[in-house]
Design a protein around this motif. Structure first.
Motif, PDB file in Angstrom:
ATOM      1  N   ARG A   1      -2.214   0.538  -4.480  1.00  8.84           N
ATOM      2  CA  ARG A   1      -1.312  -0.677  -4.931  1.00  8.84           C
ATOM      3  C   ARG A   1      -1.097  -0.711  -6.453  1.00  8.84           C
ATOM      4  O   ARG A   1      -2.049  -0.415  -7.278  1.00  8.84           O
ATOM      5  CB  ARG A   1      -2.273  -1.935  -4.471  1.00  8.84           C
ATOM      6  CG  ARG A   1      -1.956  -2.019  -2.869  1.00  8.84           C
ATOM      7  CD  ARG A   1      -3.097  -2.951  -2.337  1.00  8.84           C
ATOM      8  NE  ARG A   1      -4.587  -2.433  -2.384  1.00  8.84           N
ATOM      9  CZ  ARG A   1      -5.654  -3.255  -2.123  1.00  8.84           C
ATOM     10  NH1 ARG A   1      -5.150  -4.040  -0.904  1.00  8.84           N
ATOM     11  NH2 ARG A   1      -6.880  -2.591  -2.191  1.00  8.84           N
TER      12      ARG A   1
ATOM     13  N   VAL B   1       0.844  -1.193   0.027  1.00 12.99           N
ATOM     14  CA  VAL B   1      -0.036  -0.041   0.167  1.00 12.99           C
ATOM     15  C   VAL B   1       0.957   1.244   0.055  1.00 12.99           C
ATOM     16  O   VAL B   1       1.661   1.536   0.906  1.00 12.99           O
ATOM     17  CB  VAL B   1      -1.051   0.030   1.265  1.00 12.99           C
ATOM     18  CG1 VAL B   1      -1.610   1.265   1.028  1.00 12.99           C
ATOM     19  CG2 VAL B   1      -1.925  -1.040   1.209  1.00 12.99           C
ATOM     20  N   ASP B   2       0.780   2.078  -1.100  1.00 19.13           N
ATOM     21  CA  ASP B   2       1.514   3.432  -0.980  1.00 19.13           C
ATOM     22  C   ASP B   2       0.341   4.387  -1.231  1.00 19.13           C
ATOM     23  O   ASP B   2       0.107   4.976  -2.362  1.00 19.13           O
ATOM     24  CB  ASP B   2       2.469   3.263  -2.205  1.00 19.13           C
ATOM     25  CG  ASP B   2       3.081   4.673  -2.230  1.00 19.13           C
ATOM     26  OD1 ASP B   2       3.252   5.621  -1.363  1.00 19.13           O
ATOM     27  OD2 ASP B   2       3.921   4.775  -3.325  1.00 19.13           O
ATOM     28  N   TYR B   3      -0.287   4.814  -0.140  1.00 20.11           N
ATOM     29  CA  TYR B   3      -1.405   5.872  -0.243  1.00 20.11           C
ATOM     30  C   TYR B   3      -0.916   7.153  -0.919  1.00 20.11           C
ATOM     31  O   TYR B   3      -2.082   7.874  -1.149  1.00 20.11           O
ATOM     32  CB  TYR B   3      -2.336   5.865   0.896  1.00 20.11           C
ATOM     33  CG  TYR B   3      -1.453   6.212   2.311  1.00 20.11           C
ATOM     34  CD1 TYR B   3      -1.157   4.959   2.966  1.00 20.11           C
ATOM     35  CD2 TYR B   3      -0.917   7.394   2.397  1.00 20.11           C
ATOM     36  CE1 TYR B   3      -0.383   5.345   4.137  1.00 20.11           C
ATOM     37  CE2 TYR B   3      -0.008   7.685   3.646  1.00 20.11           C
ATOM     38  CZ  TYR B   3       0.159   6.260   4.569  1.00 20.11           C
ATOM     39  OH  TYR B   3       0.862   6.616   5.461  1.00 20.11           O
TER      40      TYR B   3
ATOM     41  N   ARG C   1      -2.160   7.008  -4.685  1.00 23.19           N
ATOM     42  CA  ARG C   1      -3.139   6.361  -4.975  1.00 23.19           C
ATOM     43  C   ARG C   1      -4.012   7.006  -6.134  1.00 23.19           C
ATOM     44  O   ARG C   1      -3.723   8.159  -6.579  1.00 23.19           O
ATOM     45  CB  ARG C   1      -4.328   6.152  -3.843  1.00 23.19           C
ATOM     46  CG  ARG C   1      -4.572   7.409  -3.499  1.00 23.19           C
ATOM     47  CD  ARG C   1      -5.096   7.372  -2.059  1.00 23.19           C
ATOM     48  NE  ARG C   1      -5.389   8.717  -1.455  1.00 23.19           N
ATOM     49  CZ  ARG C   1      -6.593   9.279  -1.165  1.00 23.19           C
ATOM     50  NH1 ARG C   1      -7.421   8.650  -1.667  1.00 23.19           N
ATOM     51  NH2 ARG C   1      -6.613  10.536  -0.924  1.00 23.19           N
ATOM     52  N   ASN C   2      -4.870   6.096  -6.852  1.00 22.57           N
ATOM     53  CA  ASN C   2      -5.550   6.356  -7.891  1.00 22.57           C
ATOM     54  C   ASN C   2      -4.683   6.882  -9.166  1.00 22.57           C
ATOM     55  O   ASN C   2      -5.148   8.061  -9.450  1.00 22.57           O
ATOM     56  CB  ASN C   2      -6.766   7.433  -7.591  1.00 22.57           C
ATOM     57  CG  ASN C   2      -7.551   6.847  -6.531  1.00 22.57           C
ATOM     58  OD1 ASN C   2      -7.993   5.679  -6.753  1.00 22.57           O
ATOM     59  ND2 ASN C   2      -8.138   7.498  -5.668  1.00 22.57           N
TER      60      ASN C   2
ATOM     61  N   GLN D   1     -15.062   6.949 -12.279  1.00 25.25           N
ATOM     62  CA  GLN D   1     -14.163   7.723 -12.060  1.00 25.25           C
ATOM     63  C   GLN D   1     -13.003   6.990 -12.688  1.00 25.25           C
ATOM     64  O   GLN D   1     -11.874   7.653 -13.248  1.00 25.25           O
ATOM     65  CB  GLN D   1     -13.517   7.938 -10.539  1.00 25.25           C
ATOM     66  CG  GLN D   1     -14.804   9.002 -10.012  1.00 25.25           C
ATOM     67  CD  GLN D   1     -15.957   8.112  -9.420  1.00 25.25           C
ATOM     68  OE1 GLN D   1     -15.732   7.105  -8.657  1.00 25.25           O
ATOM     69  NE2 GLN D   1     -17.162   8.724  -9.670  1.00 25.25           N
ATOM     70  N   TYR D   2     -12.760   5.607 -12.363  1.00 25.36           N
ATOM     71  CA  TYR D   2     -11.708   5.005 -13.042  1.00 25.36           C
ATOM     72  C   TYR D   2     -11.897   3.550 -13.670  1.00 25.36           C
ATOM     73  O   TYR D   2     -11.793   2.529 -13.153  1.00 25.36           O
ATOM     74  CB  TYR D   2     -10.690   4.618 -11.744  1.00 25.36           C
ATOM     75  CG  TYR D   2     -10.454   5.764 -10.753  1.00 25.36           C
ATOM     76  CD1 TYR D   2      -9.620   6.705 -11.194  1.00 25.36           C
ATOM     77  CD2 TYR D   2     -11.115   5.884  -9.707  1.00 25.36           C
ATOM     78  CE1 TYR D   2      -9.445   7.727 -10.379  1.00 25.36           C
ATOM     79  CE2 TYR D   2     -10.736   6.871  -8.612  1.00 25.36           C
ATOM     80  CZ  TYR D   2     -10.060   7.873  -9.041  1.00 25.36           C
ATOM     81  OH  TYR D   2      -9.630   8.932  -8.225  1.00 25.36           O
TER      82      TYR D   2
ATOM     83  N   ASP E   1     -17.447   0.012  -7.718  1.00 22.53           N
ATOM     84  CA  ASP E   1     -17.980   1.242  -7.048  1.00 22.53           C
ATOM     85  C   ASP E   1     -17.486   2.447  -7.627  1.00 22.53           C
ATOM     86  O   ASP E   1     -18.031   3.493  -7.661  1.00 22.53           O
ATOM     87  CB  ASP E   1     -17.698   1.152  -5.698  1.00 22.53           C
ATOM     88  CG  ASP E   1     -18.604   0.508  -4.832  1.00 22.53           C
ATOM     89  OD1 ASP E   1     -19.633  -0.006  -5.519  1.00 22.53           O
ATOM     90  OD2 ASP E   1     -18.872   0.237  -3.686  1.00 22.53           O
ATOM     91  N   GLN E   2     -15.976   2.516  -8.159  1.00 24.65           N
ATOM     92  CA  GLN E   2     -15.431   3.535  -8.968  1.00 24.65           C
ATOM     93  C   GLN E   2     -15.515   3.314 -10.287  1.00 24.65           C
ATOM     94  O   GLN E   2     -14.508   4.069 -10.834  1.00 24.65           O
ATOM     95  CB  GLN E   2     -14.289   3.963  -8.200  1.00 24.65           C
ATOM     96  CG  GLN E   2     -14.677   4.116  -6.647  1.00 24.65           C
ATOM     97  CD  GLN E   2     -13.071   4.264  -5.769  1.00 24.65           C
ATOM     98  OE1 GLN E   2     -12.319   5.012  -6.206  1.00 24.65           O
ATOM     99  NE2 GLN E   2     -12.924   3.642  -4.690  1.00 24.65           N
TER     100      GLN E   2
ATOM    101  N   GLN F   1      -7.353   2.470  -5.250  1.00 25.77           N
ATOM    102  CA  GLN F   1      -7.486   3.272  -4.496  1.00 25.77           C
ATOM    103  C   GLN F   1      -6.724   3.498  -3.106  1.00 25.77           C
ATOM    104  O   GLN F   1      -6.665   4.259  -2.495  1.00 25.77           O
ATOM    105  CB  GLN F   1      -9.112   3.321  -4.065  1.00 25.77           C
ATOM    106  CG  GLN F   1      -9.422   2.155  -2.915  1.00 25.77           C
ATOM    107  CD  GLN F   1      -9.390   0.663  -3.528  1.00 25.77           C
ATOM    108  OE1 GLN F   1      -9.156   0.424  -4.718  1.00 25.77           O
ATOM    109  NE2 GLN F   1     -10.007   0.014  -2.866  1.00 25.77           N
ATOM    110  N   LEU F   2      -5.906   2.279  -3.089  1.00 27.65           N
ATOM    111  CA  LEU F   2      -4.883   2.403  -1.927  1.00 27.65           C
ATOM    112  C   LEU F   2      -3.407   2.591  -2.335  1.00 27.65           C
ATOM    113  O   LEU F   2      -2.495   2.275  -1.842  1.00 27.65           O
ATOM    114  CB  LEU F   2      -5.058   1.032  -0.853  1.00 27.65           C
ATOM    115  CG  LEU F   2      -6.147   1.102  -0.237  1.00 27.65           C
ATOM    116  CD1 LEU F   2      -6.495  -0.211   0.417  1.00 27.65           C
ATOM    117  CD2 LEU F   2      -6.378   1.933   0.676  1.00 27.65           C
TER     118      LEU F   2
END
Lengths: 326, 570
Positions: A103, A81-83, A86-87, A289-290, A285-286, A100-101
């Motif tokens: 990864r 995880v490298d927040y 993210r995205n 957006q993505y 869910d996203q 979203q996290l």
């Protein structure tokens, strides 16, 4: 392209070679006529002429290479995880972006594919083996037909998802203790999917075997005293290979999708264990957006299923002596 | 009969936000239909049978309690004329009884008067041992209800209760009509379908049509006490779909006016909000997402019946240094930002509301990985060859379970990473919500059975006084196989000092002192003890279209708590 006369020889050859060539008189048409050729080389030659199947084969092999060798070359941990990152979209550091996290999606696609393809192939082979065994046996042996078909109907009548849930709840913990959480889940999922999806194959195969049994060449083989096991392996199975192939290609798709449904219900692999199905569900869910996060795993699932389908199609054509050479 | 305009103005003044947003003079029923989306559909309209928000919220439009909790945690009278207190004599000087006075002239929707008999009946209805009342704990300690006159009822306690206002406060314990429910006492309560699906009430609406699990329709209650309210003539509460579809139906297509319980990724919601048709509102009550650290050994090698019982203490979570390090490694602010957005705030307490109970100086909000590593080093947990810390052959390896929910899985991934950075190995597990929160003693995955080292879920309390919530963590509330794993002390925390503190809290009447005791208990349990790690103070998220006004977030009551004040902006 082979000449029609050759074809005739070939067809006779492949059939005549079957009932135990050693029992035949030495004046064998195979030895007398065309040069010795193995049946599988013929199959391969025919397969190569099926353009769709060839494209699919290349695609399937590259997907396998991607998931099998990829993680050795692209060494980012798929669960890291490298927040701060993210995205992200496509970039040099993350060729397929990040989730979203934060990864890495490429690493997740590769690791996820390993699991999904392994589940698909293993579950399919279990279902296929079971299905063709029961189908052939019940079609060939009249006495076993009724009980085996009732058993098939029993399995067809069982609601699959609740049954899967029950199996997972009962056996997950003991298996997990013996084989570790991922290994236990893998074994459980493939066997659960395998033993709950053999019924269609069994019914189709049985129908074909019933029709086949009345054909002259079976009668001929019977009349020279071919024992049942050899009869099944040499004459019946090669002739029902096409419906089995079709069932197999569909089975892989079903297995991949059932695995994702189980993961979605929390009964599949542990949540930090990426599979294509889970990646897809996580991204829904996203989606707006993505969109790539949905498209990528979705495309990989579709491509795998499609290529296996085409390979199955090509194989069926190649293995059917009546079509071969046309 | 209804209240005079002054009285209703006073009631409004207690809720300053309402006074600002509600139009001054609305006409009853002038705004047509209000379409509400509860993606988990209501299945019954009687909160005494089900405490799920999906059932309690729609029911709160029909049946009302004596008083309700305002957003700030204070009490506002609903059917009661005033809130009982020591000063007005409503609370007996020795805290052994509470006297409630009804507002004068209240009518049921069928036109009959509301009397103290109804209150007495409702108390007896819930306390009937043959019934299995869902909110029985709110009636704990009540020996009986006594009708003093037609408007006055007294609830007697077996011993002084220092949080005396409990029963009939809040939408979970409304007043039922005696005439309607008289035949439903005891074991018959569950099978009274007509009553449970269509209770008569005093609220702004009455049930017009109820199809369990699908749709509930409500129409104006002609006898509602405020002649100017409600503004909407009809309310439809529709169920079905999921949170995402519900958010779209309100924020993007505006097919519905209001949608409830939208725990969604923050980015998805803000993108939908950008369409400009609606807004998202979070109401903060007492909901806190926390991680419980199992004080007993859940190892599958133990025989069934001894796993996760006090017989076998946990091999390393009983070490305060390990618990503290686990807490220090978590960056709660990041979790709040990434997974919750406007729906959550980082927190260090399980008593976030009312603010008077919360600890003054939250210490856990800054992540301290270095400090956590140093702490573990000091305590003798040294990294092994695989980077995982161990002491005397015990490795710091955890099984971390929670429910299946994208937000929770993100939290799990984040926490796993932080813990791995301090040398703690984490295996993740996600369980279907229904089975996790289910009470089936045969299911190995339930929250109370706790066959894992740590587990994460959200907990809450419904009345501003947290005394009964804190009582959950006493030694005698530890779930055991003998009690079919009933009991709410999931971390299996047992401390004589804490139990004594609870006794003390229950024997103290003074508010300031109670708050101080509660803070002390909170510190023992979470602040210093770290037996549970609070992460996020969660809000209940709902969405409404921009043309809907009058919505006041209230984390204590249901989302439809002030539906009588809602109106359509022209």
């Amino acid at each position: 392209m082979t000449e029609p006369s050759d074809l005739l020889v070939e067809e006779t050859a492949s059939n005549a070679a079957a009932p135990g060539a050693e029992a035949l008189p030495p004046a064998n048409p195979v030895e007398a006529g065309a040069p010795a050729r193995s049946q599988w080389r013929d199959v391969w030659r025919q397969f190569r002429s099926h353009r769709g199947a060839m494209v699919a084969l290349v695609l399937f092999v590259s997907i396998i290479l991607f998931v099998a060798i990829g993680p050795w070359l692209w060494t980012i941990d798929p669960t890291f995880v490298d927040y701060r990152a993210r995205n992200q979209g496509f970039s040099m550091a993350h060729p397929l972006g990040t989730d979203q996290l934060g990864r890495d999606m490429l690493a997740r696609m590769m690791t996820g594919g390993r699991v999904s393809i392994a589940v698909g192939l293993v579950a399919m082979s279990i279902a296929l083996t079971l299905g063709s065994l029961i189908g052939v046996v019940s079609g060939y042996f009249k006495r076993l037909d009724a009980p085996l078909m009732r058993l098939t109907e029993l399995f067809l009548a069982l609601p699959l998802l609740p049954l899967l849930l029950l199996m997972v709840t009962l056996f997950r913990e003991p298996l997990g203790q013996k084989l570790g959480p991922a290994g236990g889940t893998f074994l459980l999922i493939v066997s659960a999917i395998g033993v709950t999806s053999w019924m269609q194959t069994a019914r189709i195969v049985r129908g074909d075997v019933l029709g086949l049994k009345e054909r002259e060449f079976i009668l001929a083989a019977k009349s020279i005293g071919t024992p049942a096991p050899r009869m099944i392996l040499r004459h019946v199975l090669p002739n029902v290979i096409s419906p089995i192939m079709v069932a197999a290609t569909l089975g892989i798709a079903t297995a991949i999708i059932t695995e994702s449904a189980l993961s979605f219900l929390g009964l599949g692999f542990p949540p930090d264990f990426p599979t294509w199905g889970r990646l897809l569900f996580d991204a829904v869910d996203q989606m707006q957006q993505y969109p790539w996060r949905v498209i990528l795993p979705g495309a990989f699932i579709s491509l795998t299923v499609l290529s296996v389908n085409y390979i199955g199609d090509g194989l069926r054509d190649a293995m059917d002596p009546r079509i071969r050479g046309r | 009969m209804t209240l005079g305009p002054t009285a209703s103005a006073l009631a409004l003044a207690a809720l300053p936000l309402t006074a600002l947003t509600a139009p001054a003079l609305a006409e009853r029923g002038a705004d047509g239909e209000l379409r509400v989306l509860y993606w988990q559909a209501p299945t019954v309209l009687n909160p005494y049978l089900s405490t799920g928000a999906k059932d309690v919220d729609p029911a709160s439009m029909v049946i009302e309690p004596l008083a309700q909790v305002a957003p700030d945690g204070s009490l506002t009278p609903v059917l009661a004329a005033e809130i009982p207190s020591l000063e007005n004599g409503g609370i007996a000087a020795d805290y052994s009884a509470v006297t409630w006075k009804l507002k004068p002239g209240l009518l049921w929707s069928d036109g009959s008067p509301v009397t103290a008999e109804d209150v007495k009946f409702t108390a007896e209805y819930c306390m009937d041992p043959a019934f299995g009342c869902a909110v029985l704990q709110e009636f704990e300690g009540i020996t009986g209800a006594e009708v003093l006159d037609a408007q006055t009822v007294r609830l007697n306690f077996d011993a002084p209760r220092f949080a005396p206002l409990q029963a009939f406060v809040g939408g979970r314990t409304p007043i039922l009509q005696k005439a309607q429910f008289a035949a439903c006492k005891g074991a018959a309560g569950v099978s009274c379908t007509a009553q449970n699906f269509g209770p008569l009430g005093t609220g702004p609406y009455k049930v017009a049509d109820f199809r369990p699990g699908d749709v509930a329709q409500f129409e104006l209650n002609p006898n509602y006490r405020d002649a100017a309210k409600p503004a909407f003539a009809r309310v439809t509460v529709k169920g079905g779909g999921d949170a995402m579809a519900a958010a779209r139906a309100v924020l993007e297509s505006a097919e519905y006016d209001f949608a409830w319980n939208l725990q969604l990724p923050p980015e998805a919601v803000s993108a939908m909000e950008a369409a400009g048709k609606g807004r998202v509102v979070a109401s903060f009550g007492s909901m806190v997402e926390r991680i419980d650290l199992n004080q007993t050994n859940p190892s599958p090698e133990l025989p069934e019946g001894e796993r996760s019982t006090v017989k076998h203490p946990h091999p390393f979570l009983t070490d305060p240094a390990v618990r503290k390090a686990l807490s220090m490694a978590i960056d709660r602010q990041i979790i709040a930002e990434l997974a919750y957005g406007p729906a959550g705030k980082a927190t260090c307490t399980i008593l976030p509301m009312p603010e008077a109970y919360a600890p003054e100086a939250p210490a856990c909000l800054t992540q301290d990985l270095e400090g956590a590593r140093a702490l573990l080093d000091q305590a003798g947990w040294v990294p092994g060859p695989d980077g995982i810390r161990a002491k005397d052959g015990t490795r710091l390896a955890l099984l971390f379970q929670t429910t299946v929910n994208p937000v929770r899985q993100d939290e799990q991934a984040l926490v796993k990473q932080w813990w791995s950075e301090i040398g703690v190995e984490t295996e993740l597990k996600a369980v279907d919500g229904a089975s996790f929160f289910g009470a089936d003693p045969g299911n190995p995955d339930t929250q109370t059975k706790f066959y894992a080292d740590v587990e994460m879920y959200t907990d809450a309390y419904y009345l501003p006084d947290p005394a009964s919530f804190l009582s959950k963590f006493t030694c005698d509330r530890i779930p055991t196989p003998e009690t079919q794993w009933q009991g709410n002390n999931t971390p299996r925390f047992c401390d004589a000092g804490y139990d004594a503190g609870i006794t003390e809290l229950h024997a103290t009447g003074d508010l300031a002192q109670r708050q101080q005791f509660a803070r002390k208990l909170d510190a023992q349990l979470v602040g210093d003890g770290n037996y549970a790690l609070p992460l996020i103070h969660r809000g209940m998220v709902s969405a409404h279209v921009n043309t809907l006004s009058g919505i006041v977030p209230n984390g204590w009551e249901g989302q439809l708590w002030n539906v009588a004040d809602w109106s359509r902006v022209k």
